[in-house]
Design an enzyme around this catalytic site. Structure first.
Site, PDB file in Angstrom:
ATOM      1  N   LYS A 173     -11.965 -43.913   7.914  1.00  0.00           N
ATOM      2  CA  LYS A 173     -12.897 -44.887   8.500  1.00  0.00           C
ATOM      3  C   LYS A 173     -13.863 -45.398   7.434  1.00  0.00           C
ATOM      4  CE  LYS A 173     -14.193 -41.706  11.280  1.00  0.00           C
ATOM      5  NZ  LYS A 173     -14.810 -40.887  12.339  1.00  0.00           N
ATOM      6  N   THR A 204     -25.899 -45.899  16.142  1.00  0.00           N
ATOM      7  CA  THR A 204     -24.496 -45.535  15.934  1.00  0.00           C
ATOM      8  C   THR A 204     -24.280 -44.030  16.107  1.00  0.00           C
ATOM      9  OG1 THR A 204     -24.914 -45.391  13.542  1.00  0.00           O
ATOM     10  CG2 THR A 204     -24.052 -47.483  14.397  1.00  0.00           C
ATOM     11  N   GLY A 206     -22.882 -40.812  17.298  1.00  0.00           N
ATOM     12  CA  GLY A 206     -21.676 -40.413  18.007  1.00  0.00           C
ATOM     13  C   GLY A 206     -20.502 -41.350  17.882  1.00  0.00           C
ATOM     14  N   THR A 207     -20.521 -42.279  16.920  1.00  0.00           N
ATOM     15  CA  THR A 207     -19.418 -43.232  16.819  1.00  0.00           C
ATOM     16  C   THR A 207     -18.102 -42.544  16.440  1.00  0.00           C
ATOM     17  OG1 THR A 207     -20.186 -43.745  14.573  1.00  0.00           O
ATOM     18  CG2 THR A 207     -20.801 -45.273  16.328  1.00  0.00           C
ATOM     19  N   GLY A 208     -18.169 -41.538  15.570  1.00  0.00           N
ATOM     20  CA  GLY A 208     -16.954 -40.826  15.177  1.00  0.00           C
ATOM     21  C   GLY A 208     -16.338 -40.072  16.339  1.00  0.00           C
ATOM     22  N   CYS A 209     -17.196 -39.419  17.119  1.00  0.00           N
ATOM     23  CA  CYS A 209     -16.719 -38.701  18.315  1.00  0.00           C
ATOM     24  C   CYS A 209     -16.067 -39.676  19.282  1.00  0.00           C
ATOM     25  CB  CYS A 209     -17.890 -38.009  19.011  1.00  0.00           C
ATOM     26  SG  CYS A 209     -18.881 -36.906  17.970  1.00  0.00           S
TER      27      CYS A 209
END
Length: 267
Positions: A173, A204, A206-209
């Site tokens: 990412k 942003t 928690g965007t990865g989760c």
């Protein structure tokens, strides 16, 4: 209804971790289940404390899922130490679920360390080979691959290195990079670029989760890896675009934006 399990830490502020995973899965129309491995006391600007759960309760939670309902996909998030990783690895080997998506959570949005340094080798040796897809951001991909990433070409090189560790697909990412939000998917033969304009917001958390949970949900729904990433990228982009101005730091995204689009447009 398709069933998706998240194995991760709990975020009491609701923007990341188990809470973000369940919101994302629910928004995708799958049945969300959870195995909590750690309880994290955090908010939008700091991590105060982390309490890791004992082996027994982690294993019992996983057994309860597979002795009854089973899964169509599994998302793995924060695993803070070698002991927890070993528990999860053992159960993955026992139940052999399909569609395992690993988000190798190493750092919180504000920099707090969420994975002990000595656990990273175990992640590489024991967990990555069990995964359908791993979704590192640039700092995580740098640590796993052992190389510096500066641009798309380096993202591709890191993806090759990580895939050679055993994962079927690698999604590096690019949200930490300057310019557009470019994600690189490598399937062992070809690279696929997913590009969206980077949204100017600090919200942003928690965007990865959220992205990894969306990918797991879409795989459970029968989508190909390309479509799963494409639809998930569109989902997280809109969740950021309709961000929630909650908290004093990096606020959460809006996991249910599509259910309230009309109201949001009228604000």
């Amino acid at each position: 209804m398709k069933k998706v399990l998240t194995i991760a830490g709990s975020d009491c502020s609701g923007g990341a971790g188990i809470q973000a995973d369940i919101k994302t899965m629910s928004a995708h129309g799958v049945y969300a289940m959870s195995v909590i491995v750690s309880v994290v006391a955090e908010n939008t600007f700091e991590v105060v404390s982390i309490e890791d759960l004992p082996d027994t309760i982690i294993k019992d939670q996983i057994d309860c899922i597979y002795n009854d309902m089973g899964t169509d996909a599994v998302k793995i998030g924060m695993l803070s130490n070698k002991r927890i990783m070993s528990c999860v690895r053992d159960k993955l080997l026992e139940y052999k679920p399909e569609n395992v998506v690993l988000d190798p959570v190493m750092y919180a949005k504000h920099g707090a360390c969420l994975m002990q340094e000595d656990a990273i080798d175990l992640l590489i040796e024991d967990l990555i080979p069990l995964c359908t897809c791993i979704t590192p951001n640039i700092p995580e991909a740098e640590r796993i691959s052992g190389m510096k990433i500066d641009g798309v070409d380096d993202m591709k090189k890191a993806a090759v290195i990580i895939r050679n560790m055993g994962a079927k697909y690698v999604l590096v990412k690019g949200g930490h990079h300057v310019g557009d939000a470019i994600d690189i998917l490598y399937d062992g033969e070809n690279f696929h670029e997913f590009v969206t304009e980077k949204i100017d917001t600090k919200n942003t958390h928690g965007t990865g989760c959220t992205l990894s949970s969306a990918i797991a949900s879409n795989l459970a729904l029968g989508k190909s890896i390309d479509d799963a990433v494409k639809f998930s990228k569109d989902y997280i982009t809109n969740a950021i675009k309709h961000d929630l101005h909650i908290g004093k730091g990096n606020g959460p995204t809006n996991h249910f934006y599509k259910f309230f689009e009309g109201e949001l447009e009228n604000e």
